[in-house]
Design a protein around this motif. Structure first.
Motif, PDB file in Angstrom:
ATOM      1  N   HIS A  72       0.857  -1.180   0.000  1.00 59.81           N
ATOM      2  CA  HIS A  72       0.000   0.000   0.000  1.00 59.81           C
ATOM      3  C   HIS A  72       0.898   1.237   0.000  1.00 59.81           C
ATOM      4  CE1 HIS A  72      -3.470  -2.518   0.857  1.00 59.81           C
ATOM      5  NE2 HIS A  72      -2.873  -3.004   1.938  1.00 59.81           N
ATOM      6  N   ILE A  73       0.768   2.090  -1.008  1.00 61.54           N
ATOM      7  CA  ILE A  73       1.624   3.263  -1.153  1.00 61.54           C
ATOM      8  C   ILE A  73       0.771   4.529  -1.158  1.00 61.54           C
ATOM      9  CG2 ILE A  73       3.242   4.470  -2.678  1.00 61.54           C
ATOM     10  CD1 ILE A  73       4.187   1.749  -3.668  1.00 61.54           C
ATOM     11  N   ALA A  74       1.099   5.474  -0.266  1.00 56.45           N
ATOM     12  CA  ALA A  74       0.411   6.766  -0.215  1.00 56.45           C
ATOM     13  C   ALA A  74       1.091   7.718  -1.197  1.00 56.45           C
ATOM     14  CB  ALA A  74       0.471   7.330   1.204  1.00 56.45           C
ATOM     15  N   GLU A  75       0.343   8.201  -2.182  1.00 56.18           N
ATOM     16  CA  GLU A  75       0.953   8.990  -3.253  1.00 56.18           C
ATOM     17  C   GLU A  75       1.538  10.318  -2.768  1.00 56.18           C
ATOM     18  OE1 GLU A  75      -1.412   9.421  -6.755  1.00 56.18           O
ATOM     19  OE2 GLU A  75      -1.594   7.258  -7.069  1.00 56.18           O
ATOM     20  N   LYS A  76       1.023  10.854  -1.653  1.00 55.82           N
ATOM     21  CA  LYS A  76       1.543  12.117  -1.103  1.00 55.82           C
ATOM     22  C   LYS A  76       2.350  11.881   0.172  1.00 55.82           C
ATOM     23  CE  LYS A  76      -0.380  14.823  -4.191  1.00 55.82           C
ATOM     24  NZ  LYS A  76       0.453  15.584  -5.161  1.00 55.82           N
ATOM     25  N   ASP A  77       2.973  10.725   0.267  1.00 54.78           N
ATOM     26  CA  ASP A  77       3.734  10.347   1.463  1.00 54.78           C
ATOM     27  C   ASP A  77       4.933  11.283   1.633  1.00 54.78           C
ATOM     28  OD1 ASP A  77       5.315   9.024   3.433  1.00 54.78           O
ATOM     29  OD2 ASP A  77       4.444   7.101   2.854  1.00 54.78           O
ATOM     30  N   GLN A  78       4.946  12.023   2.738  1.00 48.44           N
ATOM     31  CA  GLN A  78       6.027  12.987   2.984  1.00 48.44           C
ATOM     32  C   GLN A  78       7.372  12.300   3.240  1.00 48.44           C
ATOM     33  OE1 GLN A  78       5.678  14.971   7.000  1.00 48.44           O
ATOM     34  NE2 GLN A  78       3.774  13.771   7.088  1.00 48.44           N
ATOM     35  N   PHE A  79       7.342  11.017   3.584  1.00 47.57           N
ATOM     36  CA  PHE A  79       8.584  10.290   3.858  1.00 47.57           C
ATOM     37  C   PHE A  79       9.020   9.399   2.689  1.00 47.57           C
ATOM     38  CE2 PHE A  79       6.626  10.849   8.153  1.00 47.57           C
ATOM     39  CZ  PHE A  79       7.546  11.768   8.627  1.00 47.57           C
ATOM     40  N   VAL A  80       8.190   9.301   1.668  1.00 49.46           N
ATOM     41  CA  VAL A  80       8.530   8.528   0.462  1.00 49.46           C
ATOM     42  C   VAL A  80       8.242   9.439  -0.739  1.00 49.46           C
ATOM     43  CG1 VAL A  80       8.238   6.361  -0.792  1.00 49.46           C
ATOM     44  CG2 VAL A  80       7.783   6.432   1.661  1.00 49.46           C
ATOM     45  N   PRO A  81       9.212  10.278  -1.137  1.00 47.22           N
ATOM     46  CA  PRO A  81       8.974  11.275  -2.181  1.00 47.22           C
ATOM     47  C   PRO A  81       8.656  10.638  -3.531  1.00 47.22           C
ATOM     48  CG  PRO A  81      11.306  11.175  -1.603  1.00 47.22           C
ATOM     49  CD  PRO A  81      10.583  10.333  -0.606  1.00 47.22           C
ATOM     50  N   PRO A  82       8.124  11.436  -4.464  1.00 49.66           N
ATOM     51  CA  PRO A  82       7.717  10.898  -5.768  1.00 49.66           C
ATOM     52  C   PRO A  82       8.806  10.123  -6.488  1.00 49.66           C
ATOM     53  CG  PRO A  82       6.893  13.126  -5.508  1.00 49.66           C
ATOM     54  CD  PRO A  82       7.768  12.862  -4.327  1.00 49.66           C
ATOM     55  N   GLU A  83      10.049  10.595  -6.405  1.00 53.98           N
ATOM     56  CA  GLU A  83      11.127   9.889  -7.106  1.00 53.98           C
ATOM     57  C   GLU A  83      11.370   8.507  -6.500  1.00 53.98           C
ATOM     58  OE1 GLU A  83      13.031  13.176  -4.477  1.00 53.98           O
ATOM     59  OE2 GLU A  83      11.270  12.907  -5.764  1.00 53.98           O
ATOM     60  N   ALA A  84      11.223   8.386  -5.182  1.00 57.16           N
ATOM     61  CA  ALA A  84      11.369   7.081  -4.524  1.00 57.16           C
ATOM     62  C   ALA A  84      10.223   6.167  -4.927  1.00 57.16           C
ATOM     63  CB  ALA A  84      11.407   7.251  -3.007  1.00 57.16           C
ATOM     64  N   GLN A  85       9.004   6.721  -4.977  1.00 59.32           N
ATOM     65  CA  GLN A  85       7.862   5.920  -5.399  1.00 59.32           C
ATOM     66  C   GLN A  85       8.024   5.441  -6.831  1.00 59.32           C
ATOM     67  OE1 GLN A  85       3.951   7.435  -4.426  1.00 59.32           O
ATOM     68  NE2 GLN A  85       4.711   8.540  -2.639  1.00 59.32           N
ATOM     69  N   GLN A  86       8.603   6.282  -7.665  1.00 56.51           N
ATOM     70  CA  GLN A  86       8.805   5.892  -9.055  1.00 56.51           C
ATOM     71  C   GLN A  86       9.774   4.714  -9.163  1.00 56.51           C
ATOM     72  OE1 GLN A  86       6.954   7.236 -11.335  1.00 56.51           O
ATOM     73  NE2 GLN A  86       7.778   6.031 -13.010  1.00 56.51           N
ATOM     74  N   VAL A  87      10.832   4.745  -8.363  1.00 58.91           N
ATOM     75  CA  VAL A  87      11.792   3.628  -8.337  1.00 58.91           C
ATOM     76  C   VAL A  87      11.075   2.342  -7.927  1.00 58.91           C
ATOM     77  CG1 VAL A  87      13.809   2.680  -7.142  1.00 58.91           C
ATOM     78  CG2 VAL A  87      13.808   5.069  -7.900  1.00 58.91           C
ATOM     79  N   ILE A  88      10.259   2.433  -6.879  1.00 55.28           N
ATOM     80  CA  ILE A  88       9.546   1.259  -6.374  1.00 55.28           C
ATOM     81  C   ILE A  88       8.587   0.705  -7.426  1.00 55.28           C
ATOM     82  CG2 ILE A  88       7.855   0.485  -4.656  1.00 55.28           C
ATOM     83  CD1 ILE A  88       9.097   2.656  -2.754  1.00 55.28           C
ATOM     84  N   LEU A  89       7.786   1.582  -8.005  1.00 53.29           N
ATOM     85  CA  LEU A  89       6.774   1.136  -8.969  1.00 53.29           C
ATOM     86  C   LEU A  89       7.412   0.562 -10.225  1.00 53.29           C
ATOM     87  CD1 LEU A  89       4.243   4.068  -8.524  1.00 53.29           C
ATOM     88  CD2 LEU A  89       3.879   1.688  -7.866  1.00 53.29           C
ATOM     89  N   GLN A  90       8.452   1.214 -10.725  1.00 53.00           N
ATOM     90  CA  GLN A  90       9.108   0.725 -11.942  1.00 53.00           C
ATOM     91  C   GLN A  90       9.750  -0.638 -11.721  1.00 53.00           C
ATOM     92  OE1 GLN A  90       7.626   2.796 -14.462  1.00 53.00           O
ATOM     93  NE2 GLN A  90       9.527   2.068 -15.369  1.00 53.00           N
ATOM     94  N   ALA A  91      10.334  -0.826 -10.544  1.00 60.67           N
ATOM     95  CA  ALA A  91      11.048  -2.070 -10.267  1.00 60.67           C
ATOM     96  C   ALA A  91      10.107  -3.225  -9.932  1.00 60.67           C
ATOM     97  CB  ALA A  91      12.030  -1.861  -9.121  1.00 60.67           C
ATOM     98  N   LEU A  92       8.961  -2.929  -9.328  1.00 60.07           N
ATOM     99  CA  LEU A  92       8.150  -3.995  -8.741  1.00 60.07           C
ATOM    100  C   LEU A  92       6.799  -4.224  -9.392  1.00 60.07           C
ATOM    101  CD1 LEU A  92       8.781  -3.209  -4.946  1.00 60.07           C
ATOM    102  CD2 LEU A  92      10.131  -4.664  -6.467  1.00 60.07           C
ATOM    103  N   LYS A  93       6.313  -3.292 -10.220  1.00 59.77           N
ATOM    104  CA  LYS A  93       4.929  -3.369 -10.682  1.00 59.77           C
ATOM    105  C   LYS A  93       4.626  -4.607 -11.523  1.00 59.77           C
ATOM    106  CE  LYS A  93       5.814  -0.164 -14.552  1.00 59.77           C
ATOM    107  NZ  LYS A  93       5.763  -1.074 -15.667  1.00 59.77           N
TER     108      LYS A  93
END
Length: 231
Positions: free
Chosen positions: A164-185
């Motif tokens: 579960h990923i919060a898109e506006k997570d202040q501790f997981v910035p957009p660039e970090a989320q992009q790394v996660i999604l690209q690697a794992l989706k």
């Protein structure tokens, strides 16, 4: 019904909160704490999982720093202490303690079948690493902090993982989320849900960013996931 479990390691013993269901035998779920210790939020999660028919166990993963941490997110002093604990915590050793807890859970009277794990915040990262480094049968990660540094470990994943990923997570910035999604989706064992507009800890009841609707959605997805994965 709650009790305390003692886990033994070569470095010493630590405790875990245990909530049991009404059934004599049931699968188990290890609940991995946030940065506030085994507090009421974590105990309530365990009690809720027990009501759903699971043996729920929340280990004290800060025991090497200070046993028995039980604080809230309601004061500046508690937040300061929580971040001190977070910065002092060794993730790799923590995963070893989780592995020891899973072994202890499998040996508990009344535990029958599989053992899953669910974690929040720091525990969300630890849930991801539990999925890749331990023999847990399934894992759920809520808004894990720092997962982008470990996405390469997904190649070791042999059991299902829900994120579960919060898109506006202040501790997981957009660039970090992009790394996660690209690697794992596209990973066959991983299911990812993102929550537009939600900030970190949107499922922490009583927290500043708690959202009733999306918390209920995430929790329902998690329960359905565990029902399928653990039986």
């Amino acid at each position: 019904m709650s009790e305390t479990l003692t886990i033994t390691t070569p470095d010493g013993d630590f405790s875990a909160y245990v909530a049991r269901p009404e059934a004599d035998k049931a699968p188990a779920i290890l609940v991995i704490q946030e940065i506030f210790g085994v507090n009421k939020v974590m105990r309530d999660i365990c009690d809720g999982l027990a009501a759903q028919g699971y043996v729920a166990v929340c280990p004290d993963l800060f025991w090497r720093i200070e046993p028995g941490i039980d604080i809230t997110d309601q004061s500046e002093a508690e937040w300061k202490r929580a971040f001190e604990l977070f910065n002092a915590f060794d993730v790799d050793t923590g995963v070893n303690d989780i592995a020891a807890t899973i072994a202890a859970i499998r040996a508990m009277p009344g535990v029958e079948g599989k053992v899953g794990a669910v974690g929040y915040c720091l525990g969300g990262l630890l849930a991801f690493l539990t999925a890749t480094r331990t023999d847990a049968d399934a894992a759920v990660s809520y808004y894990g902090v720092g997962i982008e540094k470990h996405v390469g470990e997904a190649e070791k994943l042999n059991h299902p993982l829900l994120m579960h990923i919060a898109e506006k997570d202040q501790f997981v910035p957009p660039e970090a989320q992009q790394v996660i999604l690209q690697a794992l989706k596209d990973h066959p064992q991983i299911e990812i849900h993102t929550y537009p507009g939600r900030d970190h800890a949107f499922a922490r009841e009583g927290g500043a960013h708690y959202d009733t609707g999306d918390a209920a959605k995430a929790n329902a997805l998690s329960l359905a996931f565990f029902k399928k994965a653990l039986g």
